[in-house]
Design a protein around this motif. Structure first.
Motif, mmCIF file in Angstrom:
data_model
loop_
_atom_site.group_PDB
_atom_site.id
_atom_site.type_symbol
_atom_site.label_atom_id
_atom_site.label_comp_id
_atom_site.label_asym_id
_atom_site.label_seq_id
_atom_site.Cartn_x
_atom_site.Cartn_y
_atom_site.Cartn_z
ATOM 1 N N GLY A 157 50.068 48.353 38.865
ATOM 2 C CA GLY A 157 49.067 48.270 40.163
ATOM 3 C C GLY A 157 47.829 48.914 40.256
ATOM 4 O O GLY A 157 46.932 48.516 40.513
ATOM 5 N N GLY B 139 55.635 49.743 37.706
ATOM 6 C CA GLY B 139 54.897 48.841 38.847
ATOM 7 C C GLY B 139 53.872 49.346 39.227
ATOM 8 O O GLY B 139 52.620 48.788 39.451
ATOM 9 N N LEU C 2 54.331 47.808 42.520
ATOM 10 C CA LEU C 2 53.159 46.890 42.202
ATOM 11 C C LEU C 2 52.399 46.721 43.554
ATOM 12 O O LEU C 2 51.346 47.015 43.890
ATOM 13 C CB LEU C 2 53.516 45.777 41.419
ATOM 14 C CG LEU C 2 52.386 44.697 41.174
ATOM 15 C CD1 LEU C 2 51.569 45.398 39.807
ATOM 16 C CD2 LEU C 2 52.897 43.301 40.900
#
Lengths: 88, 271
Positions: free
Chosen positions: B237, B233, B14
């Motif tokens: 993101g 992640g 992320l």
């Protein structure tokens, strides 16, 4: 193969490789089978090499010799890494 | 432990996607400091993670035409050579020295992150492509076609070799060095530089990762948990699509990385 077509082929190779490897790793972790996990990791590691092979094939088909030899050089070094690593 | 590794991977993915610098610089200290993973195994794990994120992001950048594939292939000659050299020597360097090297690298990255992206070079849209390594792409933000000509290829090759060496030795992507160098010295627009660097990272990581995999340094289960977490992640993101422009947030991460550098430095000194 047109430029757009090779871009799409590279896109599907990379995305497909990642998802196949993720599926194998997840299945291996859930089933408790390390061979599947290792298989998933191996697919992941091979995905960029597959992308280079695909581009090398495209340059060869276009008779774009400079870039064919560049991609062949990259593949050769990756193969050297695999072979050299086994020696340790 | 598996869930913790996956969550750590997800956080690194992320942060990497949001900050646009790759997650390896967060992931490896976390694996060493929080999970007590030996440095060599953490590096192997980091390499697998950067291959996953690079392949995911590059697949999008290639389809959109932002990544310059020909330039990427030429620079890959240098990064792969550096990566093979780095990963070979990583097995010979004492773990504490590798940790100390990583701490130094984190310090440099934190400074680069604090400074933020450099201003665009004035000539980045000046020239239509002329050579085989020049390129153009359509910028979705402006709807305009951005064309550029490559300059100072030897500098790009040198920086790529150096970044490849760091990648092989420390399990990071090296984009934090390649992107500014391609932009500032080779006159590649920032978006194309970032996309082309990302395009190369998967191959650089794979060249070294095969060595770690063959030597048995890549621990299957921990690496799989981290890779799956990183993938989740980085996808989250990317969907957030909010590359942090707020200088305060970027500065907060720079301070966090400096703290990680100090912790890694302490571990290098005291074990």
């Amino acid at each position: 193969m047109a430029d757009r077509a090779i871009r799409r082929a590279v896109h599907f190779t990379l995305a497909g490789g990642v998802w196949v490897s993720a599926a194998l790793m997840a299945a291996g972790l859930l089933a408790g089978r390390d061979r599947l996990v290792l298989g998933g990791l191996f697919v992941l590691l091979c995905t960029p090499a597959l992308r280079v092979t695909l581009l090398a094939g495209d340059y060869l088909r276009r008779r774009d010799w400079s870039f064919f030899w560049v991609s062949a050089g990259v593949l050769g070094m990756m193969a050297f890494g695999m072979r050299f690593g086994r020696g340790h | 432990m598996g869930l913790g590794l996956a969550l750590t991977g997800a956080l690194a993915g992320l942060l990497g996607a949001v900050l646009g610098i790759g997650g390896g610089v967060f992931l490896i200290p976390a694996l060493v400091l929080l999970f007590d993973l030996p440095m060599i195994n953490a590096v192997a794990c980091g390499l697998a993670a950067i291959i996953a994120t690079s392949s995911t992001v590059a697949s999008v950048n290639i389809e959109s035409g932002t990544a310059n594939m020909r330039l990427g292939m030429v620079l890959e000659l240098a990064t792969v050579a550096g990566a093979l050299l780095g990963s070979t020597y990583a097995a010979l360097i004492p773990a504490r020295a590798l940790i100390a090297l990583f701490a130094g690298l984190l310090g440099v990255v934190s400074v680069l992150l604090w400074r933020g992206p450099q201003a665009a070079s004035p000539d980045e849209t000046a020239s239509a492509p002329a050579g085989p390594l020049d390129g153009e792409y359509e910028d979705p933000a402006t709807g305009k076609t951005v064309a550029y000509r490559l300059r100072r290829l030897p500098v790009g090759l040198g920086v790529s070799f150096f970044a490849g060496g760091l990648s092989g030795m420390l399990g990071i992507g090296g984009g934090v060095f390649k992107v500014p160098a391609l932009h500032l010295f080779c006159a590649i627009p920032m978006k194309a530089a970032a996309a082309t660097s990302n395009f190369m990272i998967g191959v650089t990581g794979a060249a070294s990762a095969f060595l770690y995999f063959s030597r048995g340094d890549m621990l299957a289960r921990p690496t799989a948990f981290v890779v799956l977490g990183v993938l989740a992640g980085s996808l989250a993101g990317t969907r957030l699509n909010t590359r942090l422009k707020d200088a305060n947030v970027r500065h907060a991460f720079a301070v966090l990385m400096l703290l990680l550098a100090l912790q890694m430095g302490r571990k290098a000194l005291h074990g």
